[in-house]
Design a protein around this motif. Structure first.
Motif, PDB file in Angstrom:
ATOM      1  N   ARG A  95       0.791  -1.095  -0.246  1.00  0.00           N
ATOM      2  CA  ARG A  95      -0.052   0.403   0.154  1.00  0.00           C
ATOM      3  C   ARG A  95       0.586   1.287   0.078  1.00  0.00           C
ATOM      4  NH1 ARG A  95      -2.824  -1.624   3.767  1.00  0.00           N
ATOM      5  NH2 ARG A  95      -4.568  -2.063   2.339  1.00  0.00           N
ATOM      6  N   GLY A  98       4.102   0.467  -3.845  1.00  0.00           N
ATOM      7  CA  GLY A  98       3.170   0.195  -4.435  1.00  0.00           C
ATOM      8  C   GLY A  98       4.006  -1.194  -5.063  1.00  0.00           C
ATOM      9  N   THR A 137      -0.787  -6.777 -12.230  1.00  0.00           N
ATOM     10  CA  THR A 137      -0.919  -5.745 -12.659  1.00  0.00           C
ATOM     11  C   THR A 137      -0.077  -5.987 -13.636  1.00  0.00           C
ATOM     12  OG1 THR A 137      -0.804  -2.776 -12.418  1.00  0.00           O
ATOM     13  CG2 THR A 137       1.385  -4.713 -11.120  1.00  0.00           C
ATOM     14  N   ASP A 147      -0.501  -5.405  -6.792  1.00  0.00           N
ATOM     15  CA  ASP A 147      -1.073  -4.332  -6.249  1.00  0.00           C
ATOM     16  C   ASP A 147      -2.203  -4.673  -5.296  1.00  0.00           C
ATOM     17  OD1 ASP A 147      -0.976  -2.345  -5.486  1.00  0.00           O
ATOM     18  OD2 ASP A 147      -0.801  -1.369  -7.910  1.00  0.00           O
ATOM     19  N   GLU A 150      -7.946  -2.847  -5.440  1.00  0.00           N
ATOM     20  CA  GLU A 150      -8.114  -1.750  -6.043  1.00  0.00           C
ATOM     21  C   GLU A 150      -7.449  -1.123  -6.957  1.00  0.00           C
ATOM     22  OE1 GLU A 150      -7.121  -0.430  -1.665  1.00  0.00           O
ATOM     23  OE2 GLU A 150      -7.812  -2.538  -2.126  1.00  0.00           O
ATOM     24  N   ARG A 151      -6.084  -0.952  -6.955  1.00  0.00           N
ATOM     25  CA  ARG A 151      -6.150  -0.264  -7.706  1.00  0.00           C
ATOM     26  C   ARG A 151      -5.921  -0.539  -8.929  1.00  0.00           C
ATOM     27  NH1 ARG A 151      -1.730   1.882  -3.010  1.00  0.00           N
ATOM     28  NH2 ARG A 151       0.208  -0.550  -3.687  1.00  0.00           N
TER      29      ARG A 151
END
Length: 374
Positions: A95, A98, A137, A147, A150-151
């Motif tokens: 968090r 990254g 990701t 990651d 939510e990102r």
């Protein structure tokens, strides 16, 4: 197909890339990596660990939350119970810092064998991925880059339809059954559950309402003692097949993790092809080799080859090529097989093909000149 099973063995091409090549021919493998990074694809536990279309991700997530009995989810829950503090700390680090790879954490892998042999951070990353706390990701040299979910969700294309998360178990199961039948082409009830690892097994009784509503077509296949099912989207192909006008024309080398062969009873019943992934078999017990690629030829599985790509030398080695006992190595069949082999070798960047031996033994002599010409 709705999914591509992920496997990291790269004796030839890694499985998801090879599955695509079997269907698309000469394409740039970077497309798959780019699609993942751009959010058009996502990684999820489905059949096993798979690439899935982003539009399907909420369906897989809803199934995991409501019903999943998959071993990966059970193992993740147990790991979270036993290592809650360490896993929470890992999440906090991602968090703040990254996206990260397992290689970004200190420690070394302590042998082979699965999650239990990895360093703690690797096991925690995999567990958090299975739980939905983390997503992949992108990949760097096929290594997962994790990651916060939510990102990653923020970049999905199309955006996640959160309404699908509210579907009940019955609606989700119906969706996966229909997608399975569409992917399989023609399916017996007993083959359907394996595609998305549904439990309990699918039965003819369960499918009867789907046939009555027109969501599935029931058909009778010659020599089968049970009904078969086809998705309505394949109605035109079904009509061609019923009139003897649908003919296989394609020859390709398949990944050991291709959906055509991953359900062993289906491959046996549909193609008369008995297949085992022997890279998981102790070497003395292997029959055909370590990384054996089935050969699809005009709608039939006619044989297999034990292959290894020597990338630095540009050589595609075929340690052995085996035809099924009932297959006749006709000149036209050998030409098609040679073209399929050389197409795969060129796409892989190993254009020089080296064939060591074959069964029948005299086939290698006939095939080598064709491999040089193709």
């Amino acid at each position: 197909m709705r999914l591509l099973q992920i496997d990291s063995i790269h004796v030839v091409a890694r499985s998801p890339y090879l599955v695509l090549h079997s269907r698309l021919g000469d394409y740039d493998p970077q497309w798959l990596d780019d699609a993942l990074e751009a959010g058009r694809l996502a990684e999820s536990w489905a059949h096993e660990a798979c690439f899935v279309p982003s539009v399907d991700l909420p369906l897989h997530r809803a199934w995991r939350m409501q019903r999943s009995t998959h071993w990966a989810h059970k193992h993740a829950a147990r790991m979270h119970h036993e290592h809650r503090q360490g896993m929470d700390g890992l999440l906090d680090r991602i968090r703040a810092a990254g996206a990260m790879r397992a290689a970004d954490f200190e420690g070394e892998k302590r042998g082979a064998g699965g999650w239990w042999s990895w360093k703690p951070e690797k096991r925690w990353l995999e567990a958090l991925f299975a739980m939905g706390e983390l997503m992949v990701t992108r990949r760097e040299r096929f290594q997962r880059v994790y990651d916060l979910s939510e990102r990653v969700e923020a970049k999905l294309d199309p955006p996640m339809d959160t309404g699908l998360l509210q579907l009940d178990q019955g609606a989700l199961r119906r969706h996966f059954i229909l997608d399975s039948v569409r992917a399989l082409g023609v399916a017996q009830a007993r083959w359907i559950a394996d595609y998305f690892r549904l439990k309990p097994s699918v039965t003819d009784r369960e499918l009867a309402p789907l046939v009555a509503s027109g969501a599935l077509l029931a058909v009778q296949v010659a020599d089968w003692k049970v009904p078969a099912y086809v998705h309505p989207e394949h109605a035109d192909l079904l009509a061609q097949a019923a009139h003897g006008k649908l003919r296989g024309t394609h020859t390709a080398l398949l990944s050991p993790f291709d959906p055509v062969v991953w359900d062993r009873p289906r491959a046996q019943a549909l193609f008369g092809f008995e297949y085992t992934i022997e890279c998981y078999v102790p070497a003395p017990k292997r029959v055909y080799g370590y990384y054996v690629l089935p050969i699809l030829h005009r709608g039939r599985l006619i044989g297999r080859l034990d292959a290894k790509a020597h990338r630095s030398d540009g050589v595609f080695e075929i340690k052995a090529l085996f035809l099924e006992p009932e297959v006749e190595p006709t000149p036209s069949l050998l030409r098609d097989v040679a073209k399929a082999i050389t197409a795969t070798a060129r796409w892989h960047g190993t254009p020089a093909v080296r064939l060591t031996r074959s069964r029948p033994s005299n086939m290698a002599t006939a095939l080598r000149p064709l491999l040089r010409e193709s």
